[in-house]
Scaffold this active site. Structure first.
Site, PDB file in Angstrom:
ATOM      1  N   ASN A 155      35.929  52.168  37.583  1.00  0.00           N
ATOM      2  CA  ASN A 155      36.395  50.253  38.403  1.00  0.00           C
ATOM      3  C   ASN A 155      37.014  49.838  39.014  1.00  0.00           C
ATOM      4  O   ASN A 155      36.764  49.293  40.816  1.00  0.00           O
ATOM      5  CB  ASN A 155      36.882  49.321  36.560  1.00  0.00           C
ATOM      6  CG  ASN A 155      38.140  49.104  36.386  1.00  0.00           C
ATOM      7  OD1 ASN A 155      38.410  50.711  36.093  1.00  0.00           O
ATOM      8  ND2 ASN A 155      38.649  48.314  36.516  1.00  0.00           N
ATOM      9  N   GLU A 253      47.460  51.950  30.582  1.00  0.00           N
ATOM     10  CA  GLU A 253      47.092  50.752  30.744  1.00  0.00           C
ATOM     11  C   GLU A 253      45.529  50.584  30.632  1.00  0.00           C
ATOM     12  O   GLU A 253      44.405  50.546  30.448  1.00  0.00           O
ATOM     13  CB  GLU A 253      46.931  50.341  32.040  1.00  0.00           C
ATOM     14  CG  GLU A 253      46.916  48.908  32.972  1.00  0.00           C
ATOM     15  CD  GLU A 253      45.474  48.696  33.676  1.00  0.00           C
ATOM     16  OE1 GLU A 253      44.434  48.727  32.356  1.00  0.00           O
ATOM     17  OE2 GLU A 253      45.731  47.641  34.150  1.00  0.00           O
ATOM     18  N   CYS A 287      40.385  45.517  33.980  1.00  0.00           N
ATOM     19  CA  CYS A 287      40.942  44.663  33.193  1.00  0.00           C
ATOM     20  C   CYS A 287      41.687  42.622  32.311  1.00  0.00           C
ATOM     21  O   CYS A 287      42.300  43.169  32.252  1.00  0.00           O
ATOM     22  CB  CYS A 287      41.693  45.852  32.846  1.00  0.00           C
ATOM     23  SG  CYS A 287      42.579  45.970  33.583  1.00  0.00           S
ATOM     24  N   GLU A 465      53.153  50.168  35.995  1.00  0.00           N
ATOM     25  CA  GLU A 465      53.153  50.722  36.205  1.00  0.00           C
ATOM     26  C   GLU A 465      53.269  49.297  37.795  1.00  0.00           C
ATOM     27  O   GLU A 465      53.652  48.257  37.828  1.00  0.00           O
ATOM     28  CB  GLU A 465      51.078  50.743  36.913  1.00  0.00           C
ATOM     29  CG  GLU A 465      50.638  50.672  36.131  1.00  0.00           C
ATOM     30  CD  GLU A 465      49.075  51.505  36.490  1.00  0.00           C
ATOM     31  OE1 GLU A 465      48.113  51.944  36.293  1.00  0.00           O
ATOM     32  OE2 GLU A 465      48.284  50.302  37.038  1.00  0.00           O
TER      33      GLU A 465
END
Length: 502
Positions: A155, A253, A287, A465
């Site tokens: 994505n 994640e 997400c 991250e």
């Protein structure tokens, strides 16, 4: 551009150059706007993963021993080259994902910042610890982990990869990347950028392929010291389990079901402006998608009316056209998932207010198009409110007071992101502090920066991250204790043990 690109056939990127897969097999990458074949890509497998890990291991000692300021220079050069090739990266990213160019041009245009930020962090970051009592120097060193594995999604192919690669490089690691088979092109092309910036061969390697073969081989490989995955929660559980067999570090994640909570006092038009972006950017395939719009009852009806009207006007079209606001879904499989959940929502009793079908017209007969969709009358126990759909579907729910809003927002197994919309500064912070989410925006949504930590609570993942936290997660701490005394060392003297521990 290499001949492979001109022929639309892409190899693996291993040890600083292109090569075919050991099996000789390739797979097709589609353009989701019309299901045409965009490229043929070498299909990596376990043998190729072994070759990539071996290359990374050979390169690790040299790169890890490279002074931080020299690493920073390579990363700054990579940022410069990436800026110069940005149009090329945007064009390819649009073609392989179907995301609107207007979105990706803005997103990818910021990616050089990650290499500059983490390069600067490598030059400036220090660790110290308090001194021991007595004549000792006590200090810590952050040393790289070794060869790390990155498993990246379709994505945000280059953004999510960059969030992993930049801190990995800054910390002195080498790496093997397994990109999604749906969007492997820009991760491969990044190899050229890093090579041209002066990165030693073998530090960055990319093996496209499928999860059951290349992905599993990377995850199980005993030469990998950390696996960093972005993907679904169930995939994360599987990968973490496999990595654990080798005590390989894991960061993930994972899934999300972000809430947007709108309190009274915020203009309905402002709520809708925010919801259109949060819910339908990337055609909902993100997400942190604002998939649950939780609105105070006093403005609920006005928000719904405006949201339905504005959603009908969103422009679907060629993703390369800057006028296009919503592109296709990435694949037939992803569209089928969205269609399944729309049926489930209707069966559960939610009201389909707009969308809920494929668009009509010759322009949409091929490819994986689906209309932006709004459900109202949604209860928080419905599957469409609980499960990640990963498509252009938003659920609108009313609330009566702050406690109810917080309960609805926190009422899922996920905890990646949320946003709070209010004109009351005290309420903004009060509610944000009670959100069970790793990222909370106030009067904004989907804002990101290389210095700002990104990661989830609950079933949305492990690790972070961005920021110093990410740099730390690609290092391990070594403690060095130096005895500065010239006194003779005699453990077996009558008072030796006492002196050693005083």
């Amino acid at each position: 551009m290499p001949a492979e690109h001109e022929q639309r056939t892409w190899g693996l990127w291993i040890d600083g150059g292109w090569r075919p897969a050991a099996s000789g097999r390739t797979f097709a990458v589609e353009n989701p706007k019309d299901a045409s074949v965009l490229a043929e890509v070498a299909e990596g497998g376990a043998t190729d993963i072994d070759a990539a890990v071996a290359a990374a291991q050979r390169a690790f000692d040299g790169w890890s021993e490279t002074p931080p300021e020299a690493r920073a220079r390579v990363m700054a050069k990579a940022a410069e080259i990436l800026r110069g090739r940005m149009d090329e990266f945007v064009r390819i990213e649009v073609d392989q994902t179907g995301r609107a160019r207007r979105e990706l041009a803005a997103q990818l245009g910021r990616l050089p910042e990650w290499y500059e930020y983490f390069g600067a962090l490598a030059r400036t970051h220090e660790d110290t610890v308090p001194p021991f009592n007595g004549p000792f120097l006590n200090y810590t060193r952050r040393v790289p982990l070794g060869v790390v594995g990155h498993v990246t999604p379709w994505n945000h192919p280059l953004l999510i990869l960059t969030k992993k690669v930049a801190p990995s490089l800054a910390a002195g690691n080498s790496m093997v990347v397994k990109p999604s088979e749906l969007a492997p092109l820009t991760p491969l092309l990044l190899g050229e950028v890093l090579r041209d910036a002066g990165l030693p061969d073998g530090v960055y390697n990319v093996v496209p392929g499928f999860g059951a073969d290349a992905g599993a081989a990377l995850t199980r490989h005993q030469g990998i010291r950390k696996i960093d995955l972005t993907g679904g929660t169930e995939t994360g559980k599987t990968v973490a389990s496999l990595a654990g067999r080798n005590l390989t570090r894991f960061a993930g994640e994972l899934g999300g079901k972000a809430a947007m909570v709108a309190f009274p006092g915020v203009a309905p038009q402002a709520v809708v402006n925010a919801a259109l972006f949060a819910s339908f950017v990337a055609t909902g395939q993100t997400c942190v998608q604002g998939s649950r719009l939780i609105v105070h009852r006093s403005i609920h009806d006005a928000v719904v009316e405006e949201l339905v009207t504005r959603t009908r006007t969103l422009r679907l079209g060629d993703p390369q056209d800057l006028r296009t606001q919503v592109g296709p879904l990435v694949s037939e499989r992803q569209r089928a998932i969205v269609e399944k959940y729309v049926r489930i929502g209707q069966e559960e009793g939610a009201t389909l207010a707009v969308g809920g079908r494929r668009p009509e017209g010759a322009a949409y007969e091929r490819g994986y198009w689906y209309l932006p969709t709004v459900f109202t009358g949604v209860r928080n126990d419905m599957r469409i409110a609980q499960e990640e759909i990963f498509g252009p579907v938003v659920c609108v729910m009313p609330f009566d007071d702050e406690e109810e809003a917080i309960a609805l927002a926190n009422g899922t197994e996920f905890g990646l992101a949320a946003s709070v919309w209010t004109e009351d500064v005290r309420q903004a912070h009060r509610v944000a502090h009670r959100m069970q989410a790793g990222i909370v925006w106030i009067n904004d949504h989907h804002r990101i920066d290389p210095a700002s930590p990104w990661g989830g609570f609950k079933m949305s993942g492990i690790g972070r991250e961005n920021g110093i936290a990410a740099y730390h997660e690609y290092t391990q701490i070594q403690n060095v204790i130096v005895n500065l005394s010239s006194a003779p060392f005699d453990w077996f003297a009558d008072d030796g043990a006492m002196k050693r521990y005083s």
